[in-house]
Design a protein around this motif. Structure first.
Motif, PDB file in Angstrom:
ATOM      1  N   ASP A 102     -16.762 -18.752  -4.899  1.00 17.05           N
ATOM      2  CA  ASP A 102     -18.187 -19.312  -4.901  1.00 17.05           C
ATOM      3  C   ASP A 102     -18.839 -18.638  -5.830  1.00 17.05           C
ATOM      4  OD1 ASP A 102     -18.511 -17.121  -3.343  1.00 17.05           O
ATOM      5  OD2 ASP A 102     -19.200 -18.311  -1.459  1.00 17.05           O
ATOM      6  N   LYS A 103     -18.383 -17.671  -6.478  1.00 14.96           N
ATOM      7  CA  LYS A 103     -19.174 -16.913  -7.567  1.00 14.96           C
ATOM      8  C   LYS A 103     -18.059 -16.404  -8.553  1.00 14.96           C
ATOM      9  CE  LYS A 103     -18.825 -13.136  -4.432  1.00 14.96           C
ATOM     10  NZ  LYS A 103     -19.353 -12.897  -2.769  1.00 14.96           N
ATOM     11  N   VAL A 104     -18.689 -16.156  -9.639  1.00 19.53           N
ATOM     12  CA  VAL A 104     -17.964 -15.620 -11.028  1.00 19.53           C
ATOM     13  C   VAL A 104     -17.255 -14.498 -10.746  1.00 19.53           C
ATOM     14  CG1 VAL A 104     -18.154 -15.224 -13.409  1.00 19.53           C
ATOM     15  CG2 VAL A 104     -19.518 -17.015 -12.552  1.00 19.53           C
ATOM     16  N   SER A 105     -17.483 -13.694  -9.818  1.00 17.18           N
ATOM     17  CA  SER A 105     -16.588 -12.560  -9.826  1.00 17.18           C
ATOM     18  C   SER A 105     -15.339 -12.731  -8.712  1.00 17.18           C
ATOM     19  CB  SER A 105     -17.723 -11.427  -8.970  1.00 17.18           C
ATOM     20  OG  SER A 105     -18.226 -11.902  -7.986  1.00 17.18           O
ATOM     21  N   GLY A 106     -15.250 -14.040  -8.228  1.00 18.94           N
ATOM     22  CA  GLY A 106     -13.854 -14.288  -7.267  1.00 18.94           C
ATOM     23  C   GLY A 106     -14.304 -13.495  -6.131  1.00 18.94           C
ATOM     24  N   TYR A 107     -13.316 -13.543  -5.217  1.00 22.70           N
ATOM     25  CA  TYR A 107     -13.110 -12.779  -4.153  1.00 22.70           C
ATOM     26  C   TYR A 107     -11.948 -11.660  -3.500  1.00 22.70           C
ATOM     27  CZ  TYR A 107     -10.638 -16.631  -2.461  1.00 22.70           C
ATOM     28  OH  TYR A 107      -9.550 -17.459  -2.365  1.00 22.70           O
ATOM     29  N   ALA A 108     -12.300 -11.035  -2.807  1.00 19.69           N
ATOM     30  CA  ALA A 108     -11.228  -9.886  -2.402  1.00 19.69           C
ATOM     31  C   ALA A 108      -9.931 -10.325  -1.328  1.00 19.69           C
ATOM     32  CB  ALA A 108     -12.011  -8.634  -1.980  1.00 19.69           C
ATOM     33  N   VAL A 109      -8.904  -9.920  -1.691  1.00 18.77           N
ATOM     34  CA  VAL A 109      -7.750  -9.949  -0.768  1.00 18.77           C
ATOM     35  C   VAL A 109      -7.320  -8.622  -0.443  1.00 18.77           C
ATOM     36  CG1 VAL A 109      -5.579 -11.178  -0.545  1.00 18.77           C
ATOM     37  CG2 VAL A 109      -7.123 -12.195  -1.896  1.00 18.77           C
ATOM     38  N   THR A 110      -7.248  -8.226   1.060  1.00 18.67           N
ATOM     39  CA  THR A 110      -7.384  -6.827   1.174  1.00 18.67           C
ATOM     40  C   THR A 110      -6.291  -6.746   2.327  1.00 18.67           C
ATOM     41  OG1 THR A 110      -9.611  -6.665   0.613  1.00 18.67           O
ATOM     42  CG2 THR A 110      -8.664  -4.811   1.953  1.00 18.67           C
ATOM     43  N   VAL A 111      -5.507  -5.438   2.258  1.00 22.19           N
ATOM     44  CA  VAL A 111      -4.662  -5.100   3.070  1.00 22.19           C
ATOM     45  C   VAL A 111      -5.192  -3.866   3.556  1.00 22.19           C
ATOM     46  CG1 VAL A 111      -2.208  -4.473   3.699  1.00 22.19           C
ATOM     47  CG2 VAL A 111      -2.639  -6.479   2.507  1.00 22.19           C
ATOM     48  N   GLU A 112      -5.036  -3.299   4.756  1.00 21.41           N
ATOM     49  CA  GLU A 112      -5.718  -1.875   5.166  1.00 21.41           C
ATOM     50  C   GLU A 112      -4.797  -1.582   6.475  1.00 21.41           C
ATOM     51  OE1 GLU A 112      -9.771   0.509   6.150  1.00 21.41           O
ATOM     52  OE2 GLU A 112      -9.703  -1.690   6.016  1.00 21.41           O
ATOM     53  N   VAL A 113      -4.259  -0.366   6.540  1.00 18.50           N
ATOM     54  CA  VAL A 113      -3.293   0.106   7.253  1.00 18.50           C
ATOM     55  C   VAL A 113      -3.564   1.348   7.829  1.00 18.50           C
ATOM     56  CG1 VAL A 113      -1.690   0.921   5.428  1.00 18.50           C
ATOM     57  CG2 VAL A 113      -0.660   0.412   7.733  1.00 18.50           C
ATOM     58  N   THR A 114      -3.295   1.756   9.031  1.00 21.17           N
ATOM     59  CA  THR A 114      -3.636   3.058   9.687  1.00 21.17           C
ATOM     60  C   THR A 114      -2.072   3.509  10.098  1.00 21.17           C
ATOM     61  OG1 THR A 114      -5.665   2.672  10.164  1.00 21.17           O
ATOM     62  CG2 THR A 114      -4.644   4.581  11.424  1.00 21.17           C
ATOM     63  N   ASN A 115      -1.681   4.767  10.007  1.00 28.56           N
ATOM     64  CA  ASN A 115      -0.382   5.126  10.318  1.00 28.56           C
ATOM     65  C   ASN A 115      -0.720   5.907  11.817  1.00 28.56           C
ATOM     66  OD1 ASN A 115      -1.145   7.749   9.686  1.00 28.56           O
ATOM     67  ND2 ASN A 115       0.474   7.935   8.146  1.00 28.56           N
ATOM     68  N   ASN A 116       0.419   6.217  12.331  1.00 27.09           N
ATOM     69  CA  ASN A 116       0.289   7.021  13.738  1.00 27.09           C
ATOM     70  C   ASN A 116      -0.235   8.135  13.739  1.00 27.09           C
ATOM     71  OD1 ASN A 116       1.313   4.726  15.677  1.00 27.09           O
ATOM     72  ND2 ASN A 116       3.138   5.130  14.703  1.00 27.09           N
ATOM     73  N   SER A 117      -0.474   8.805  12.515  1.00 27.58           N
ATOM     74  CA  SER A 117      -1.142  10.084  12.280  1.00 27.58           C
ATOM     75  C   SER A 117      -2.529   9.872  12.126  1.00 27.58           C
ATOM     76  CB  SER A 117      -0.426  10.983  11.199  1.00 27.58           C
ATOM     77  OG  SER A 117       0.751  11.282  11.575  1.00 27.58           O
ATOM     78  N   GLY A 118      -3.111   8.611  11.971  1.00 32.94           N
ATOM     79  CA  GLY A 118      -4.469   8.390  11.962  1.00 32.94           C
ATOM     80  C   GLY A 118      -4.807   8.293  10.447  1.00 32.94           C
ATOM     81  N   LEU A 119      -4.167   8.230   9.610  1.00 28.31           N
ATOM     82  CA  LEU A 119      -4.214   8.225   7.856  1.00 28.31           C
ATOM     83  C   LEU A 119      -4.257   6.921   7.792  1.00 28.31           C
ATOM     84  CD1 LEU A 119      -1.968  10.884   6.879  1.00 28.31           C
ATOM     85  CD2 LEU A 119      -4.440  11.179   7.166  1.00 28.31           C
ATOM     86  N   THR A 120      -5.391   6.390   6.874  1.00 25.86           N
ATOM     87  CA  THR A 120      -5.319   5.126   6.458  1.00 25.86           C
ATOM     88  C   THR A 120      -5.280   4.786   4.791  1.00 25.86           C
ATOM     89  OG1 THR A 120      -7.755   5.225   5.889  1.00 25.86           O
ATOM     90  CG2 THR A 120      -7.005   4.522   8.164  1.00 25.86           C
ATOM     91  N   ALA A 121      -4.678   3.885   4.598  1.00 21.44           N
ATOM     92  CA  ALA A 121      -4.725   3.280   3.011  1.00 21.44           C
ATOM     93  C   ALA A 121      -4.979   1.787   2.849  1.00 21.44           C
ATOM     94  CB  ALA A 121      -3.190   3.395   2.769  1.00 21.44           C
ATOM     95  N   LYS A 122      -5.678   1.565   1.732  1.00 20.29           N
ATOM     96  CA  LYS A 122      -6.162   0.337   1.667  1.00 20.29           C
ATOM     97  C   LYS A 122      -6.066  -0.340   0.179  1.00 20.29           C
ATOM     98  CE  LYS A 122     -10.774  -2.123   1.888  1.00 20.29           C
ATOM     99  NZ  LYS A 122     -12.309  -1.875   2.201  1.00 20.29           N
ATOM    100  N   ALA A 123      -5.588  -1.498   0.122  1.00 18.19           N
ATOM    101  CA  ALA A 123      -5.291  -2.034  -1.286  1.00 18.19           C
ATOM    102  C   ALA A 123      -6.036  -3.356  -1.322  1.00 18.19           C
ATOM    103  CB  ALA A 123      -3.495  -2.384  -1.383  1.00 18.19           C
ATOM    104  N   THR A 124      -6.610  -3.576  -2.427  1.00 21.62           N
ATOM    105  CA  THR A 124      -7.362  -4.832  -2.582  1.00 21.62           C
ATOM    106  C   THR A 124      -7.181  -5.244  -3.967  1.00 21.62           C
ATOM    107  OG1 THR A 124      -9.199  -3.907  -1.289  1.00 21.62           O
ATOM    108  CG2 THR A 124     -10.040  -5.718  -2.998  1.00 21.62           C
ATOM    109  N   ARG A 125      -7.138  -6.689  -3.972  1.00 18.21           N
ATOM    110  CA  ARG A 125      -6.892  -7.592  -5.243  1.00 18.21           C
ATOM    111  C   ARG A 125      -7.962  -8.508  -5.256  1.00 18.21           C
ATOM    112  NH1 ARG A 125      -3.906  -3.730  -5.111  1.00 18.21           N
ATOM    113  NH2 ARG A 125      -1.693  -3.845  -5.689  1.00 18.21           N
ATOM    114  N   GLN A 126      -8.575  -8.668  -6.416  1.00 10.88           N
ATOM    115  CA  GLN A 126      -9.383  -9.643  -6.752  1.00 10.88           C
ATOM    116  C   GLN A 126      -9.020 -10.981  -7.267  1.00 10.88           C
ATOM    117  OE1 GLN A 126     -12.358  -8.551  -5.831  1.00 10.88           O
ATOM    118  NE2 GLN A 126     -13.752 -10.146  -6.050  1.00 10.88           N
TER     119      GLN A 126
END
Length: 173
Positions: A102-126
């Motif tokens: 609904d805007k020229v900038s598009g929108y984000a598709v995101t995957v966010e993960v936390t491992n059993n040690s509590g560390l997180t990672a995130k990947a986003t694609r527009q």
């Protein structure tokens, strides 16, 4: 412990002065400083405007402590959330973006993960999805009306991805 990475079992038990021995207690200790890995691939070029759904083949991996939780989001809305109660080292899911931007900038598709040690990672694609035809308005003249002077015709095109397209005019006699 003074180490950077560790995956070990520690077993303890006790003996008293009377010769009694406790039962053995064993715990697995994983000391992990590595974030989980996320891979997102698509079969189409999602970096420019498209008029179809965009599917991402996602794979999340954590070979050390394992995956605890994964959240999949499209345009800020959670579409799937997975929580594991046992050690899982990799997980795959096809995340599909279907709605129009609904805007020229598009929108984000995101995957966010936390491992059993509590560390997180995130990947986003527009993504830039526009499956609707442009809306065209023509003003300044009326259909089937005859004129004997020059007329100024005004056009208006509205579409979220209009800046990346063209307008063609055909005049016939």
């Amino acid at each position: 412990l003074g180490v950077r990475e560790l995956d070990s079992k520690i077993t303890i038990w006790a003996n008293d002065m009377a010769g009694n021995e406790s039962h053995h207690v064993t715990n697995r200790i994983v000391y992990n400083t590595e974030k989980p890995q996320i891979h997102m691939e698509s079969d189409i070029d999602y970096t420019t405007w498209v008029n179809q759904d965009v599917a991402f083949h996602t794979t999340v991996k954590d070979s050390k402590s394992g995956i605890q939780e994964i959240t999949y989001s499209v345009d800020g809305e959670i579409v799937k959330q997975v929580t594991f109660d046992k050690v899982v080292n990799d997980y795959s899911y096809d995340l599909v973006a279907t709605k129009n931007a609904d805007k020229v900038s598009g929108y984000a598709v995101t995957v966010e993960v936390t491992n059993n040690s509590g560390l997180t990672a995130k990947a986003t694609r527009q993504v830039y999805i526009d499956k609707e035809t442009p809306k065209v308005e023509l003003t300044g003249v009326t259909n089937e009306v005859h004129y004997n002077t020059n007329q100024t015709i005004h056009t208006k095109v509205s579409d979220v991805s209009y800046k990346n397209t063209k307008t063609t005019y055909y005049v016939t006699r």
